[in-house]
Design an enzyme around this catalytic site. Structure first.
Site, PDB file in Angstrom:
ATOM      1  N   GLN A  17     -31.587  63.520 -14.583  1.00 22.66           N
ATOM      2  CA  GLN A  17     -32.273  64.036 -15.775  1.00 22.66           C
ATOM      3  C   GLN A  17     -33.666  64.543 -15.365  1.00 22.66           C
ATOM      4  O   GLN A  17     -33.794  65.055 -14.276  1.00 22.66           O
ATOM      5  CB  GLN A  17     -32.353  62.967 -16.884  1.00 22.66           C
ATOM      6  CG  GLN A  17     -31.017  62.608 -17.513  1.00 22.66           C
ATOM      7  CD  GLN A  17     -30.175  61.659 -16.682  1.00 22.66           C
ATOM      8  OE1 GLN A  17     -30.637  60.586 -16.324  1.00 22.66           O
ATOM      9  NE2 GLN A  17     -28.947  62.010 -16.386  1.00 22.66           N
ATOM     10  N   ASP A  70     -31.287  69.744 -14.920  1.00 22.29           N
ATOM     11  CA  ASP A  70     -30.558  70.888 -14.351  1.00 22.29           C
ATOM     12  C   ASP A  70     -31.456  71.871 -13.619  1.00 22.29           C
ATOM     13  O   ASP A  70     -31.192  73.083 -13.574  1.00 22.29           O
ATOM     14  CB  ASP A  70     -29.773  71.636 -15.453  1.00 22.29           C
ATOM     15  CG  ASP A  70     -28.824  70.707 -16.192  1.00 22.29           C
ATOM     16  OD1 ASP A  70     -28.330  69.761 -15.565  1.00 22.29           O
ATOM     17  OD2 ASP A  70     -28.586  70.931 -17.388  1.00 22.29           O
ATOM     18  N   GLY A 106     -25.290  65.872 -13.744  1.00 23.40           N
ATOM     19  CA  GLY A 106     -24.334  66.794 -13.130  1.00 23.40           C
ATOM     20  C   GLY A 106     -25.098  67.536 -12.059  1.00 23.40           C
ATOM     21  O   GLY A 106     -25.895  68.418 -12.362  1.00 23.40           O
ATOM     22  N   LYS A 154     -31.783  69.897  -8.735  1.00 30.00           N
ATOM     23  CA  LYS A 154     -32.113  68.720  -7.902  1.00 30.00           C
ATOM     24  C   LYS A 154     -31.062  68.478  -6.826  1.00 30.00           C
ATOM     25  O   LYS A 154     -31.385  68.194  -5.673  1.00 30.00           O
ATOM     26  CB  LYS A 154     -32.241  67.457  -8.774  1.00 30.00           C
ATOM     27  CG  LYS A 154     -33.312  67.546  -9.831  1.00 30.00           C
ATOM     28  CD  LYS A 154     -33.327  66.327 -10.731  1.00 30.00           C
ATOM     29  CE  LYS A 154     -32.179  66.220 -11.702  1.00 30.00           C
ATOM     30  NZ  LYS A 154     -32.112  67.254 -12.739  1.00 30.00           N
ATOM     31  N   GLY A 155     -29.779  68.602  -7.229  1.00 29.26           N
ATOM     32  CA  GLY A 155     -28.680  68.342  -6.287  1.00 29.26           C
ATOM     33  C   GLY A 155     -28.809  69.219  -5.054  1.00 29.26           C
ATOM     34  O   GLY A 155     -28.715  68.742  -3.910  1.00 29.26           O
TER      35      GLY A 155
HETATM   36  P1  GDP Z   1     -29.337  69.432 -11.249  1.00 24.98           P
HETATM   37  O1  GDP Z   1     -28.742  68.662 -12.360  1.00 24.98           O
HETATM   38  O2  GDP Z   1     -30.835  69.431 -11.285  1.00 24.98           O
HETATM   39  O3  GDP Z   1     -28.826  69.020  -9.896  1.00 24.98           O
HETATM   40  O4  GDP Z   1     -28.890  70.942 -11.466  1.00 24.98           O
HETATM   41  P2  GDP Z   1     -27.421  71.465 -11.892  1.00 24.98           P
HETATM   42  O5  GDP Z   1     -26.504  71.350 -10.753  1.00 24.98           O
HETATM   43  O6  GDP Z   1     -27.004  70.845 -13.170  1.00 24.98           O
HETATM   44  O7  GDP Z   1     -27.744  72.965 -12.261  1.00 24.98           O
HETATM   45  C1  GDP Z   1     -28.349  73.830 -11.372  1.00 24.98           C
HETATM   46  C2  GDP Z   1     -27.463  75.075 -11.244  1.00 24.98           C
HETATM   47  O8  GDP Z   1     -28.201  76.106 -10.635  1.00 24.98           O
HETATM   48  C3  GDP Z   1     -26.262  74.841 -10.335  1.00 24.98           C
HETATM   49  O9  GDP Z   1     -25.210  75.647 -10.782  1.00 24.98           O
HETATM   50  C4  GDP Z   1     -26.767  75.307  -8.981  1.00 24.98           C
HETATM   51  O10 GDP Z   1     -25.700  75.725  -8.119  1.00 24.98           O
HETATM   52  C5  GDP Z   1     -27.625  76.475  -9.373  1.00 24.98           C
HETATM   53  N1  GDP Z   1     -28.789  76.765  -8.510  1.00 24.98           N
HETATM   54  C6  GDP Z   1     -29.642  75.888  -7.916  1.00 24.98           C
HETATM   55  N2  GDP Z   1     -30.654  76.561  -7.310  1.00 24.98           N
HETATM   56  C7  GDP Z   1     -30.436  77.870  -7.542  1.00 24.98           C
HETATM   57  C8  GDP Z   1     -31.165  79.067  -7.210  1.00 24.98           C
HETATM   58  O11 GDP Z   1     -32.227  79.040  -6.581  1.00 24.98           O
HETATM   59  N3  GDP Z   1     -30.611  80.244  -7.642  1.00 24.98           N
HETATM   60  C9  GDP Z   1     -29.443  80.305  -8.357  1.00 24.98           C
HETATM   61  N4  GDP Z   1     -28.994  81.490  -8.745  1.00 24.98           N
HETATM   62  N5  GDP Z   1     -28.755  79.202  -8.681  1.00 24.98           N
HETATM   63  C10 GDP Z   1     -29.256  78.008  -8.296  1.00 24.98           C
HETATM   64  P1  IMO Z   2     -29.134  66.217 -14.698  1.00 25.30           P
HETATM   65  O1  IMO Z   2     -29.334  65.004 -13.831  1.00 25.30           O
HETATM   66  C1  IMO Z   2     -29.676  68.049 -18.631  1.00 25.30           C
HETATM   67  C2  IMO Z   2     -29.491  65.329 -22.089  1.00 25.30           C
HETATM   68  C3  IMO Z   2     -28.334  65.512 -23.052  1.00 25.30           C
HETATM   69  C4  IMO Z   2     -29.008  65.058 -24.336  1.00 25.30           C
HETATM   70  C5  IMO Z   2     -29.903  63.913 -23.898  1.00 25.30           C
HETATM   71  C6  IMO Z   2     -29.296  62.517 -24.070  1.00 25.30           C
HETATM   72  O2  IMO Z   2     -27.901  66.970 -14.402  1.00 25.30           O
HETATM   73  O3  IMO Z   2     -30.352  67.047 -14.761  1.00 25.30           O
HETATM   74  P2  IMO Z   2     -27.380  61.157 -22.820  1.00 25.30           P
HETATM   75  O4  IMO Z   2     -25.946  61.491 -22.567  1.00 25.30           O
HETATM   76  O5  IMO Z   2     -28.175  60.929 -21.595  1.00 25.30           O
HETATM   77  O6  IMO Z   2     -27.557  60.056 -23.815  1.00 25.30           O
HETATM   78  O7  IMO Z   2     -27.979  62.492 -23.531  1.00 25.30           O
HETATM   79  O8  IMO Z   2     -30.150  64.141 -22.510  1.00 25.30           O
HETATM   80  N1  IMO Z   2     -29.112  65.127 -20.659  1.00 25.30           N
HETATM   81  C7  IMO Z   2     -29.241  66.063 -19.715  1.00 25.30           C
HETATM   82  N2  IMO Z   2     -29.631  67.355 -19.793  1.00 25.30           N
HETATM   83  N3  IMO Z   2     -29.390  67.485 -17.422  1.00 25.30           N
HETATM   84  C8  IMO Z   2     -29.025  66.191 -17.334  1.00 25.30           C
HETATM   85  O9  IMO Z   2     -28.864  65.570 -16.152  1.00 25.30           O
HETATM   86  C9  IMO Z   2     -28.901  65.426 -18.507  1.00 25.30           C
HETATM   87  N4  IMO Z   2     -28.544  64.144 -18.774  1.00 25.30           N
HETATM   88  C10 IMO Z   2     -28.687  63.979 -20.086  1.00 25.30           C
HETATM   89  O10 IMO Z   2     -27.920  66.854 -23.117  1.00 25.30           O
HETATM   90  O11 IMO Z   2     -29.833  66.080 -24.834  1.00 25.30           O
HETATM   91 MG    MG Z   3     -27.392  68.904 -13.922  1.00 22.36          MG
END
Ligand code: GDP
Ligand code: IMO
Ligand code: MG
Length: 461
Positions: A254, A30, A59, A33-34
């Protein structure tokens, strides 16, 4: 002799003019990356984006022109109409999520059917895998054995799907097009039902029959849609693209600390999340890789069970970071724990990943005058604490952390896109991190100041 070498050169290595760049998370997931993948695709340098591991446990949030999309299984290039979307053989495909996301995208005005290519060697998540995932978590939670605890999975069936592949009984995406699919699926489902019955008898975990039936019907109906998609030898396709001089962006899901081999085992996911796995997860040679982009947040978050050495100890302050950063899981909605930047874990992740370029996100969020940065881990040795040189086997061994305290960087950098407009506190925080990583041959190229594609400023050229 010289003549012989030049003759061999003509056939081997094959002509390849394109390259693959990869984006991976360097913390606990999280990191944003997206957003970074979506922004990189705007450069026009790539013809495709490819997932190589993980599944719908990811996600990945992308925001553009007031539209928000969270991709769990669809690659993050979906909002770029000219970008091909690839799902590699290393991915465990949840067909229900895939069809759902394709419908969501269609409603947003993006029909991806014609630009989505899925490897026939990708792995199929069955309708019973999520139930086995849940049963296993239930068992772990109830266990009286202290060494067994809940992992806090996303309940998407990731562990059971990868386990079946390792045990050589799992189904491949390509199987859905073969005449013996029904037979194979029936025998795997029977095997899964035996496992679920074991959990019921031994641990009292039961899934109502209607729920199983409902999941089966939905899965089978979505499989019919899947059969209409482009399921192909993706490795061959990508190699053709590279030969033709096209470049691919590989999308890691991840992050390093969730890698099955090098993360906080057993509190990890079931795939290798490191860039080394992209070769196996797409079927490409390592010589095709050019840049490795690593993504971090300016602080750290973590969702699920396991150890989190840099967690903010003051619950009120942690809550402030959580609410200002909207730190709730994009897949499960669970609140993310918040911690300080952990440079010890980051250096471990950079070493394993071969990262040469770094994106830092969420630099617009900081709610304390002073911030801590973890620079080392300590274990308890009889009467004293020992500072570690190497990353420990188990993170549970960590008794304490070594920190440094520096000025917080304020909360006033939202949307800033020029270095000269950045607050002086944030600049000194970034200078501090740059210095701390200076021996690792990495550059912090861009710093995120908000969730949109263009919410960033360039830091090092
Ligand atoms: P990913 O799994 O690595 O793609 O990240 P996620 O989408 O799960 O979580 C990142 C969250 O941070 C999302 O809600 C993005 O919209 C938000 N986000 C990403 N970059 C920034 C930033 O520079 N500032 C803020 N405030 N939010 C960000
Ligand atoms: P993105 O790509 C954050 C965590 C789960 C749990 C562990 C194992 O959005 O960064 P699983 O369902 O893979 O067997 O769960 O890994 N986990 C993540 N945490 N971001 C993710 O993906 C994750 N994908 C799995 O919370 O601790
Ligand atoms: Mg994510």
């Amino acid at each position: 002799m010289a003549k012989k070498i030049s003759k061999r050169k003509k056939v081997y290595p094959p002509m390849r003019r394109g390259f693959i760049d990869v984006v991976v998370g360097l913390q606990w997931g999280d990191e944003g990356k997206g957003k970074n993948i979506d922004a990189l695709l705007s450069s026009g340098n790539y013809s495709a984006v490819a997932r190589f591991q993980g599944g719908a446990n990811a996600g990945h949030t992308i925001k553009f022109n007031g539209k928000t999309f969270i991709g769990h299984i669809v690659p993050s290039g979906c909002l770029h109409k000219n970008i091909e979307l690839n799902i590699g053989n290393g991915v465990v495909v949840d067909v229900v999520s895939l069809i759902k996301e394709m419908r969501e995208l269609k409603d947003l005005g993006f029909d991806i059917t014609k630009r989505l290519y899925i490897s026939n060697r990708a792995k199929l998540v069955s309708y019973l895998h999520p139930f086995i995932d849940q049963a296993d978590e239930y068992m772990r939670n109830k266990s009286k054995n202290k060494s067994i605890s809940k992992i806090g999975t996303t309940s998407r069936g990731i562990g059971p799907a990868y386990s079946d592949i390792r045990a050589r009984r799992g189904l491949l995406l390509g199987d859905v097009l073969l005449p013996d699919f029904k037979e194979k699926e029936k025998s795997l489902s029977e095997f899964h039902m035996n496992i679920l019955n074991m959990y019921k008898e031994k641990y009292g975990f039961e899934i109502p029959e209607e729920k199983i039936k409902e999941a089966k019907v939905k899965w089978q109906s979505d499989l019919k849609e899947i059969k209409k998609l482009q399921i192909c030898d993706l490795s061959f396709l990508i190699q053709q693209r590279l030969k033709a001089g096209k470049n691919i962006l590989a999308e890691g899901a991840q992050a390093a600390m969730l890698d099955i081999d090098f993360g906080d085992y057993p509190n990890v996911t079931s795939s290798n999340t490191l860039p080394a796995n992209l070769c196996l997860g797409l079927g490409v040679p390592h010589t095709a890789i050019r840049d490795v982009y690593g993504v971090i947040k300016a602080y750290t978050t973590k969702v699920g069970g396991g150890n989190f050495p840099s967690r903010i100890q003051d619950p009120e302050l942690e809550k402030l970071f959580q609410s200002a950063g909207h730190e709730f899981g994009a897949t499960t909605g669970r609140p993310r724990m918040c911690g300080w930047l952990d440079l010890f874990a980051l250096r471990h992740a950079i070493g394993l990943s071969g990262v040469n370029k770094i994106f830092i996100n969420k630099a617009d969020i900081c709610l304390s005058d002073k911030v801590k940065v973890v620079i080392g881990y300590k274990t308890q040795e009889k009467n004293s604490k020992k500072v570690l040189k190497e990353f420990p086997l188990y993170l549970s061994e960590i008794a304490d952390v070594v920190t440094e305290e520096i000025s917080g960087w304020g909360n006033k950098n939202f949307g800033v896109s020029e270095k000269k407009k950045v607050s002086k506190e944030l600049k000194s925080y970034l200078n501090y991190i740059t210095k701390k990583l200076s021996d690792l041959n990495v550059k912090i190229i861009s710093v995120g100041t908000g969730p949109d594609r263009d919410h960033f400023f360039e830091w090092e050229k």
